[in-house]
Write an enzyme that holds these catalytic residues in place. Structure first.
Site, PDB file in Angstrom:
ATOM      1  N   ASP A   1      -5.128  -3.660 -46.976  1.00 43.29           N
ATOM      2  CA  ASP A   1      -5.535  -2.287 -46.702  1.00 43.29           C
ATOM      3  C   ASP A   1      -4.753  -1.308 -47.569  1.00 43.29           C
ATOM      4  O   ASP A   1      -3.781  -1.669 -48.241  1.00 43.29           O
ATOM      5  CB  ASP A   1      -5.293  -1.953 -45.230  1.00 43.29           C
ATOM      6  CG  ASP A   1      -6.190  -2.744 -44.289  1.00 43.29           C
ATOM      7  OD1 ASP A   1      -7.280  -3.166 -44.731  1.00 43.29           O
ATOM      8  OD2 ASP A   1      -5.799  -2.940 -43.126  1.00 43.29           O
TER       9      ASP A   1
ATOM     10  N   TYR B   1       2.443 -13.102 -43.969  1.00 39.84           N
ATOM     11  CA  TYR B   1       2.806 -11.693 -44.104  1.00 39.84           C
ATOM     12  C   TYR B   1       4.195 -11.449 -43.535  1.00 39.84           C
ATOM     13  O   TYR B   1       4.674 -12.186 -42.664  1.00 39.84           O
ATOM     14  CB  TYR B   1       1.812 -10.804 -43.350  1.00 39.84           C
ATOM     15  CG  TYR B   1       0.502 -10.564 -44.054  1.00 39.84           C
ATOM     16  CD1 TYR B   1       0.305  -9.430 -44.841  1.00 39.84           C
ATOM     17  CD2 TYR B   1      -0.559 -11.453 -43.925  1.00 39.84           C
ATOM     18  CE1 TYR B   1      -0.906  -9.193 -45.483  1.00 39.84           C
ATOM     19  CE2 TYR B   1      -1.770 -11.232 -44.562  1.00 39.84           C
ATOM     20  CZ  TYR B   1      -1.937 -10.094 -45.334  1.00 39.84           C
ATOM     21  OH  TYR B   1      -3.136  -9.869 -45.964  1.00 39.84           O
TER      22      TYR B   1
END
Length: 310
Positions: free
Chosen positions: A65, A143
């Site tokens: 994003d 992540y």
């Protein structure tokens, strides 16, 4: 035709390993009128292959994003035989310079264009089997989310990749809550819904630690993530760390099919895609086929039984 079949048409598949600072990007995916990572790289490819259309399109492992960073992003694209030849042929005026392999040629030529964009770095470019698919062949994505609470060192040089949090957070409570989210679940409560998209995922690891500077580091590994899932999971744990949410309730939120208001989705700049894992070359194509099959979830009763037995 499946992407994995492109090599049968005479094309060569190239894997890119790259890193980027997401601060000034509107995410990975190309969007008209906005700067994105995909657009910068595809425009670079169009530049080095200007005389050999059609220009390649990138397929990426994880569509980050706006504001999200990457240290180990992976993408792929296909070159026609003519395009590949244009990159490795000896240029006029270069003398007796020895020829280079195609991967090295892509890295040098594309990196030479992107050198003016220091927030994107190409680490490697390699020729891979036609069965490789950066998105569908992946076994897992990892992540990391960084938070500086009042106990941590607030380093201004790290402010663009660390979320500064005003309240002290309970590390042990957050780590215990994170453990309840590991496994195969429907993560609809943690995902921004997309029509026709499944929210079933397998989280392989989710844990919290403090580093030497006192920073809270979340490490999350899963087969895949849906839109804003990582930042929502981190937000749920932060609510637990603040004492606003009971950590034992996070597991029960699996059965909620809609976003809930007990926690907030965390800011993007604290999140970094660390790396992506793939099987050996012989298993790449089959992995891509298996991943494309829609995920299924055991019956709710079976999930409840598994949770009760933990």
């Amino acid at each position: 035709m499946p992407r994995a079949a492109n090599a049968a048409l005479g094309s060569t598949r190239i894997r890119l390993d790259l890193a980027y600072d997401g601060t000034d990007f509107t995410g990975w995916a190309r969007q008209p009128g906005f700067r994105t990572v995909q657009a910068d790289i595809e425009n670079g490819l169009a530049g080095i292959l200007q005389s050999f259309p059609p220009h390649p399109t990138l397929i990426v492992a994880g569509r980050t994003d706006a504001g999200v960073h990457a240290r180990g992003q992976v993408a792929h694209f296909d070159l026609t035989a003519e395009q590949a030849h244009s990159l490795v042929r000896i240029q006029r005026g270069t003398g007796n310079r020895p020829p280079v392999d195609l991967g090295t040629a892509v890295l040098r030529r594309l990196g030479g264009i992107l050198v003016t964009k220091p927030d994107v770095v190409l680490r490697r470019a390699t020729v891979v089997p036609g069965g490789f698919d950066a998105r569908f062949s992946a076994l897992w994505r990892r992540y990391e989310y960084r938070i500086a609470d009042p106990l941590a060192l607030h380093d201004p040089q790290q402010r663009l990749r660390t979320t500064w949090h005003p309240f002290r957070l309970d590390l042990e409570a957050m780590d215990a809550a994170a453990a309840t989210l590991v496994g195969l679940h429907d993560f609809a409560a943690y995902c921004k819904p997309r029509p026709g998209a499944t929210t079933i995922r397998t989280v392989q690891q989710f844990r919290w630690t403090r580093d030497d500077d006192g920073l809270l580091i979340a490490t999350i590994t899963a087969d895949a993530f849906c839109h804003s899932m990582v930042r929502a999971m981190v937000g749920a744990c932060v609510a637990v760390g603040e004492g606003r949410l009971d950590g034992s309730t996070l597991a029960h939120l699996h059965f909620d099919k809609h976003r809930i208001s007990e926690f907030k989705v965390m800011q993007a700049h604290g999140l970094t895609l660390i790396d992506v894992g793939y099987p050996d070359d012989a298993s790449l194509a089959q992995r891509a086929v298996d991943t494309r099959n829609r995920r299924s979830l055991p019956a709710v009763a079976e999930v409840a039984s598994m949770l009760a037995s933990d």
